[in-house]
Design a protein around this motif. Structure first.
Motif: not given
Length: 258
Positions: A144, A217, A221-222, A224-229
């Motif tokens: 991350h 953003e 996102a990265l 928080g372990g989420r994929a970018p929108g």
């Protein structure tokens, strides 16, 4: 019988890669040796990050992580925009005219400046991430950390192009003022200093279309372990194309007068 003497061998002409790399190295050293550049793009963002995240006993780990990403984006944007101020100063001192008698073609000069932007943003990003990890207790997996750093590095490209466009179009003094105004305005409206949730509705809607908001953003996102929108990536790409066109037009205009 006398033997003919051989003429000394002509040294090979420098390659495009070697001359461009040398130019990028020169411009990078010039930027990093400037105390004003170091203070404004590294020292000030680190100080602001530590101040904002420690006022009133603030110790929320999630807030410190999001603020870290936002302030790293702010430092990277400032470093990228500062290249434009340097370009404008080079026009006024005659450095751009001197480059025209070197093997560097105009296209390679512009490319070299853009590549310099990808280098000088790295200290600003690294300083904020180190402050978050070492001083503010931000914890993420190595993957991350790496993803956030790479996203912030690549996402700074639109601001490099904006700075170059301002530098080639404007005088040294005007470019400096405009780049500072762009830096502060985009940072505030984009939510790099304060959460967008605190904005009134109309300003929050406007913020979503700014490159700075989507830039931060992307890193958040990265983190928080989420994929970018997809929407955020599309906004960043759109601004990169727009600023790239602005830089190209500004350079062509400058080439006729410098």
């Amino acid at each position: 019988m006398s033997t003919p003497t051989s003429s000394p061998a002509t040294p090979p002409a420098p390659s495009v890669l070697s001359t461009t790399a040398a130019y990028v190295g020169l411009e990078t050293r010039r930027a990093l040796r400037d105390p004003g550049f170091v203070i404004s793009t590294i020292g000030v963002p680190v100080m602001m990050y530590l101040l904002f995240t420690n006022l009133g006993g603030q110790n929320d780990p999630a807030y410190r992580t999001v603020a870290m990403v936002g302030m790293a984006a702010y430092g990277a944007m400032g470093a990228a925009l500062s290249l434009g101020t340097g370009v404008a100063e080079d026009k006024s001192t005659g450095w751009l005219r001197q480059l025209r008698i070197t093997p560097m073609t105009p296209r390679r000069v512009v490319t070299g400046r853009a590549l310099t932007g990808t280098v000088v943003v790295l200290p600003a990003i690294a300083a904020i991430l180190l402050a978050g990890g070492l001083l503010n207790g931000v914890r993420m997996s190595p993957a991350h950390w790496a993803a956030v750093a790479v996203a912030l590095w690549l996402g700074s490209l639109p601001f490099t192009l904006l700075g170059l466009g301002n530098g080639y179009r404007l005088s040294a003094q005007t470019a400096g003022v405009v780049n500072v105004a762009c830096n502060l305005g985009l940072a505030v409206v984009g939510g790099l200093w304060f959460p967008v949730s605190l904005f009134p509705g109309w300003l929050a809607g406007l913020s979503a279309w700014t490159p700075t908001n989507r830039f931060a953003e992307l890193g958040a996102a990265l983190a928080g372990g989420r994929a970018p929108g997809a929407a955020g990536l599309a906004v960043i790409a759109g601004w990169a194309v727009l600023f790239g066109g602005y830089a190209a037009v500004s350079y062509r205009r400058s080439a006729r007068t410098v």
